[in-house]
Design a protein around this motif. Structure first.
Motif, PDB file in Angstrom:
ATOM      1  N   ALA A 337      38.033  32.136  43.772  1.00 55.88           N
ATOM      2  CA  ALA A 337      38.408  33.416  43.171  1.00 55.88           C
ATOM      3  C   ALA A 337      39.699  33.256  42.398  1.00 55.88           C
ATOM      4  N   VAL A 338      39.812  33.976  41.314  1.00 61.02           N
ATOM      5  CA  VAL A 338      41.015  33.945  40.475  1.00 61.02           C
ATOM      6  C   VAL A 338      41.417  35.387  40.171  1.00 61.02           C
ATOM      7  N   GLU A 339      42.713  35.629  40.243  1.00 62.54           N
ATOM      8  CA  GLU A 339      43.235  36.967  39.944  1.00 62.54           C
ATOM      9  C   GLU A 339      44.211  36.897  38.783  1.00 62.54           C
ATOM     10  N   ALA A 340      44.161  37.893  37.913  1.00 59.13           N
ATOM     11  CA  ALA A 340      45.150  37.989  36.833  1.00 59.13           C
ATOM     12  C   ALA A 340      45.867  39.325  36.968  1.00 59.13           C
ATOM     13  N   ARG A 341      47.180  39.285  36.768  1.00 66.29           N
ATOM     14  CA  ARG A 341      47.955  40.529  36.830  1.00 66.29           C
ATOM     15  C   ARG A 341      48.179  41.043  35.418  1.00 66.29           C
ATOM     16  N   LEU A 342      47.710  42.231  35.184  1.00 64.99           N
ATOM     17  CA  LEU A 342      47.893  42.857  33.874  1.00 64.99           C
ATOM     18  C   LEU A 342      49.190  43.664  33.899  1.00 64.99           C
ATOM     19  N   TYR A 343      50.107  43.275  33.037  1.00 65.64           N
ATOM     20  CA  TYR A 343      51.411  43.943  32.996  1.00 65.64           C
ATOM     21  C   TYR A 343      51.636  44.638  31.667  1.00 65.64           C
ATOM     22  N   ALA A 344      52.403  45.712  31.698  1.00 60.48           N
ATOM     23  CA  ALA A 344      52.930  46.301  30.461  1.00 60.48           C
ATOM     24  C   ALA A 344      54.165  45.477  30.116  1.00 60.48           C
ATOM     25  N   GLU A 345      53.948  44.442  29.354  1.00 54.32           N
ATOM     26  CA  GLU A 345      55.053  43.569  28.970  1.00 54.32           C
ATOM     27  C   GLU A 345      54.642  42.815  27.714  1.00 54.32           C
ATOM     28  N   LEU A 389      50.044  46.984  35.736  1.00 55.05           N
ATOM     29  CA  LEU A 389      49.074  48.056  35.534  1.00 55.05           C
ATOM     30  C   LEU A 389      47.863  47.883  36.445  1.00 55.05           C
ATOM     31  N   ALA A 390      47.455  46.634  36.611  1.00 57.39           N
ATOM     32  CA  ALA A 390      46.222  46.379  37.345  1.00 57.39           C
ATOM     33  C   ALA A 390      46.112  44.904  37.679  1.00 57.39           C
ATOM     34  N   LYS A 391      45.236  44.617  38.631  1.00 63.13           N
ATOM     35  CA  LYS A 391      44.859  43.233  38.920  1.00 63.13           C
ATOM     36  C   LYS A 391      43.368  43.135  38.650  1.00 63.13           C
ATOM     37  N   ILE A 392      42.997  42.064  38.015  1.00 69.46           N
ATOM     38  CA  ILE A 392      41.577  41.847  37.781  1.00 69.46           C
ATOM     39  C   ILE A 392      41.230  40.574  38.546  1.00 69.46           C
ATOM     40  N   ILE A 393      40.237  40.657  39.404  1.00 69.37           N
ATOM     41  CA  ILE A 393      39.917  39.549  40.296  1.00 69.37           C
ATOM     42  C   ILE A 393      38.452  39.169  40.076  1.00 69.37           C
ATOM     43  N   ALA A 394      38.220  37.881  39.859  1.00 67.52           N
ATOM     44  CA  ALA A 394      36.840  37.438  39.684  1.00 67.52           C
ATOM     45  C   ALA A 394      36.546  36.357  40.706  1.00 67.52           C
ATOM     46  N   SER A 395      35.345  36.401  41.268  1.00 64.73           N
ATOM     47  CA  SER A 395      34.958  35.326  42.169  1.00 64.73           C
ATOM     48  C   SER A 395      33.672  34.693  41.677  1.00 64.73           C
ATOM     49  N   GLY A 396      33.429  33.496  42.158  1.00 64.02           N
ATOM     50  CA  GLY A 396      32.233  32.781  41.741  1.00 64.02           C
ATOM     51  C   GLY A 396      31.918  31.699  42.743  1.00 64.02           C
ATOM     52  N   SER A 397      30.821  30.989  42.496  1.00 65.90           N
ATOM     53  CA  SER A 397      30.446  29.953  43.454  1.00 65.90           C
ATOM     54  C   SER A 397      31.407  28.773  43.347  1.00 65.90           C
ATOM     55  N   ASP A 398      32.042  28.608  42.192  1.00 64.65           N
ATOM     56  CA  ASP A 398      33.088  27.591  42.077  1.00 64.65           C
ATOM     57  C   ASP A 398      34.174  28.099  41.127  1.00 64.65           C
ATOM     58  N   ARG A 399      35.216  27.321  40.967  1.00 68.82           N
ATOM     59  CA  ARG A 399      36.370  27.732  40.180  1.00 68.82           C
ATOM     60  C   ARG A 399      35.982  28.032  38.730  1.00 68.82           C
ATOM     61  N   GLY A 400      35.136  27.188  38.171  1.00 67.42           N
ATOM     62  CA  GLY A 400      34.737  27.374  36.777  1.00 67.42           C
ATOM     63  C   GLY A 400      34.067  28.722  36.568  1.00 67.42           C
ATOM     64  N   GLU A 401      33.192  29.070  37.478  1.00 74.08           N
ATOM     65  CA  GLU A 401      32.492  30.343  37.328  1.00 74.08           C
ATOM     66  C   GLU A 401      33.465  31.518  37.461  1.00 74.08           C
ATOM     67  N   ALA A 402      34.375  31.417  38.415  1.00 75.29           N
ATOM     68  CA  ALA A 402      35.354  32.496  38.598  1.00 75.29           C
ATOM     69  C   ALA A 402      36.215  32.656  37.345  1.00 75.29           C
ATOM     70  N   ILE A 403      36.641  31.542  36.771  1.00 78.06           N
ATOM     71  CA  ILE A 403      37.480  31.604  35.558  1.00 78.06           C
ATOM     72  C   ILE A 403      36.705  32.236  34.404  1.00 78.06           C
ATOM     73  N   ARG A 404      35.464  31.801  34.230  1.00 71.04           N
ATOM     74  CA  ARG A 404      34.680  32.350  33.114  1.00 71.04           C
ATOM     75  C   ARG A 404      34.473  33.859  33.269  1.00 71.04           C
ATOM     76  N   ARG A 405      34.237  34.285  34.497  1.00 65.13           N
ATOM     77  CA  ARG A 405      34.027  35.722  34.714  1.00 65.13           C
ATOM     78  C   ARG A 405      35.309  36.508  34.455  1.00 65.13           C
ATOM     79  N   LEU A 406      36.424  35.955  34.899  1.00 66.43           N
ATOM     80  CA  LEU A 406      37.703  36.655  34.701  1.00 66.43           C
ATOM     81  C   LEU A 406      38.023  36.753  33.206  1.00 66.43           C
ATOM     82  N   ARG A 407      37.750  35.660  32.503  1.00 64.96           N
ATOM     83  CA  ARG A 407      38.003  35.633  31.070  1.00 64.96           C
ATOM     84  C   ARG A 407      37.190  36.724  30.367  1.00 64.96           C
TER      85      ARG A 407
END
Ligand code: ADP
Length: 662
Positions: A337-345, A389-407
């Protein structure tokens, strides 16, 4: 199973308040929000079963006021308080005040919070439990000469840290001895301003480490397990922006070793509840204890994704005396799983925090993607709190899938009205080093570079969408002319024209309607054939030279935000008869954002070089230097230390060479 908690008060705001409420709803627990005047209209207030106003916007007068919060719990009959993260989450006095009032504090014991609250004490405690710590000075004697002597003993580079620190505030890397005095003064001032405690630690500065932390969780009967690691090496200003689990840097052996060390650290303070033991990991695979965060972390969702557990539910269960109900052997790390923090910045302005109104908020519902947002369309993001503002979290069966979904989620997310780091996050997720898992805490600084320039194709499409949107709005605003074609001219030479500005650039478009929703556009030297498709809600379909795509358009006064292909820009419509321009203060050095003046370094009559610091301001609890834009003479200083200033307030006037030459 005890069911002591029927109603829970959340002593926090934004996304984490909503996140906690979601679990409460699941568990059948009623919720109470507390809010400051600034937050009255925020979604977390509305979504709670009850909400109590606790004071004005500044957090010292609202979210940090212990009595006010305890009183709100008593008045609403809440049996428990969850502090979220930040604010009072790591405040032992607050945990004690809850206990005295007979309220369950959803968190660890006050003594655990207290001992980990001081980085100095924490280091000593865990070192005694054989957890590796970073070499350094953590003594009580804070005389700058002693700190300097210790720094020399450790050898440069060293890192100064606020003992009471958090969020990277009060940290300074010092590479040579002569930088020390200024660095000590600055770090101490920031530490005092943020934590009311100027005590500093001196540590060996570890070059290019990774930040790897272990989630621990325990009950009040002594069971304590770890929930694997999170890697949080993608940071700016020592603060995380992307976090993931598992870490690409760990193998089973290192994972087990670090897990063991984290449990040893937890046991040393009889820890219960959820906590995080932070480490830095060097290039040799050696790891060193940083600190224990005695609370739920911002990035806890990635751990939930790979373990299938709800950390808030476990926190509540153990807070009311239940046992953990599982052991270390029962836990399996699954997927990634990968999380990105969305900031007003603004990533182009050194990640300077921003504020403003959210005029569009739109998230696509995608497989494996979770949005933990604090805002919605219409929310105001002020200057009083953290600009996440928010966190967007994507999970997948492996790191590559999680990254692609988050993107994909980030590319499709629309947030308009304020500057955010959304596109910066996408660029990180596309970066070959990130994709290869080859990251360290300097990744952003070393590898991210500048955003690429907009492509001509993007601009054409964006401008055409804006022009056609404007035309459709005009048509709707003049219903009796609606039947005739706006922009239609008999003569092929009489083209409609419209102009948009973006940053310093102005873009003129000329176009003519050819009938049947077809248009001929002239942009610069280029001629494009365009077909206008459907317009619905906030998107318009356009076909440019045979390729159709959907563009999101958000119109507000003279601003039009367009987003397609993952990129958004806000154009300003250039009026045909421009207003007389406002007064321009030549050579003024202005405040980049609202804040407080901490120090004024110059006075009228001083000569300065380009880049010299004129004024130091504090905003969002961070210090910002306002520097001379060019060399020259300071003619007037308009502020003094302690002043509160608005964004764009003129701070210092300099004799402007160019103006003088005119
Ligand atoms: P805070 O409590 O302010 O978040 P931490 O001690 O957790 O401070 O450190 C935050 C970040 O600073 C770490 O993730 C790491 O990137 C960096 N850092 C901390 N200590 C060191 C050190 N001794 N050497 C190199 N980097 C460090």
């Amino acid at each position: 199973m005890g069911e002591k908690i029927q109603k829970l008060l959340i002593a926090n705001r934004g996304e984490i308040a909503r996140r906690i409420m979601r679990t409460c709803r699941d568990l059948g627990i009623a919720t109470v929000a507390v809010f400051s005047d600034a937050d009255e209209g925020m979604p977390f207030v509305r979504e709670a079963d009850e909400a109590v106003r606790i004071g004005p916007a500044p957090s010292q007068e609202s979210y940090l006021k212990i009595e006010g919060i305890i009183d709100a719990a008593k008045r609403t009959g809440a049996e428990a308080i969850h502090p979220g993260y930040g604010f009072l989450a790591e405040n032992a006095a607050f945990a004690e005040a809850c206990a005295e009032a007979g309220i369950i504090f959803v968190g660890p014991s006050p003594s655990a919070i207290r001992s980990m609250g001081s980085k100095r004490e924490a280091k000593a405690l865990v070192a005694a439990a054989n957890v590796p710590v970073i070499p350094g000075y953590d003594g009580a004697d804070q005389n700058p000469e002693i700190l300097a002597k210790e720094a020399k003993k450790i050898d440069f580079p060293v890192l100064l840290k606020a003992s009471a620190g958090g969020g990277g505030k009060g940290m300074r890397i010092v590479r040579t001895e002569d930088e020390l005095p200024d660095a000590i003064a600055g770090a101490r001032r920031e530490a005092e301003g943020s934590f009311g405690d100027g005590a500093l630690l001196v540590e060996k500065y570890i070059e290019r480490p990774r930040h790897v932390e272990i989630q621990i969780i325990g009950d009040q009967k002594g069971a304590l397990v770890h929930l694997f690691e999170r890697e949080c090496s993608v940071q700016r200003r020592y603060q995380k922006i992307i976090e993931e689990a598992p870490s690409p840097a760990l193998n089973e052996e290192l994972r087990a070793k670090m897990g063991q060390a984290a449990i040893a650290a937890g046991q040393a303070i009889a820890y219960y509840g959820a906590g995080t033991v932070e480490f830095i990991l060097d290039a040799n695979g050696d790891f060193f204890f940083l600190e224990v965060n005695t609370r739920l972390q911002v990035e806890h969702p990635v751990t939930e994704c790979i373990t299938g557990l709800d950390l808030v539910a476990i926190q509540i269960a153990v807070a009311q005396g239940e046992s953990l109900g599982f052991a270390q052997e029962d836990l399996r790390l699954q997927g990634a799983a990968v999380e990105a923090r969305l900031y007003a910045e603004d990533p182009d302005q050194g990640f300077l925090p921003g504020s403003g109104g959210v005029i569009d908020w739109h998230c696509e519902s995608l497989e494996g993607v979770r949005y933990d947002a604090g805002v919605e369309a219409g929310s105001e993001v002020g200057i009083h709190y953290d600009p996440m503002l928010a966190k967007i979290i994507a999970s997948g069966s492996d790191r590559g899938e999680a990254i692609r979904r988050l993107r994909s989620a980030l590319r499709h997310l629309s947030v308009q009205g304020l500057v955010t780091n959304r596109e910066f996050l996408v660029r990180v997720l596309e970066h070959p080093r990130f994709i290869a898992g080859d990251i360290d805490t300097h990744f952003v600084q070393d590898s991210m570079g500048e955003a690429p320039a907009l492509s001509e194709a993007w601009l054409d499409r964006g401008l055409i969408a804006a022009a056609l949107w404007a035309e459709a709005e005009r048509r709707e605003a003049r219903p009796f002319l609606g039947a005739s074609l706006a922009g239609y001219r008999n003569s092929r030479f009489a083209l409609e024209s419209v102009e948009f500005a973006l940053a310093e650039e102005e873009y003129g478009l000329r176009y003519v309607a050819l009938g049947d929703e077809r248009y001929r556009f002239v942009i610069g030297e280029r001629e494009l054939v365009v077909r206008r498709g459907a317009r619905s809600g906030r998107s318009i379909d356009i076909e440019v030279d045979g390729i159709r795509s959907s563009v999101r358009v958000v119109w507000e006064a003279d601003q039009v935000a367009v987003q397609h292909d993952g990129i958004a820009r806000t154009f300003t419509i250039v009026p045909r008869f421009p207003d007389a321009s406002g007064e321009d203060v030549g050579g003024g050095c202005t405040a980049p954002m609202p804040g407080k003046i901490v120090e004024v370094r110059v006075e009228a009559g001083n000569r300065v070089e380009a880049g010299d610091t004129l004024v130091i301001m504090e905003a969002m609890k961070m210090e910002h230097s306002v520097v001379a834009p060019h060399e020259g003479l300071v003619t007037e200083v308009r502020v003094s230390a302690g002043d509160q200033v608005d964004a764009d307030a003129v701070l210092v006037i300099m004799e402007d060479e160019e103006a003088a030459a005119d």
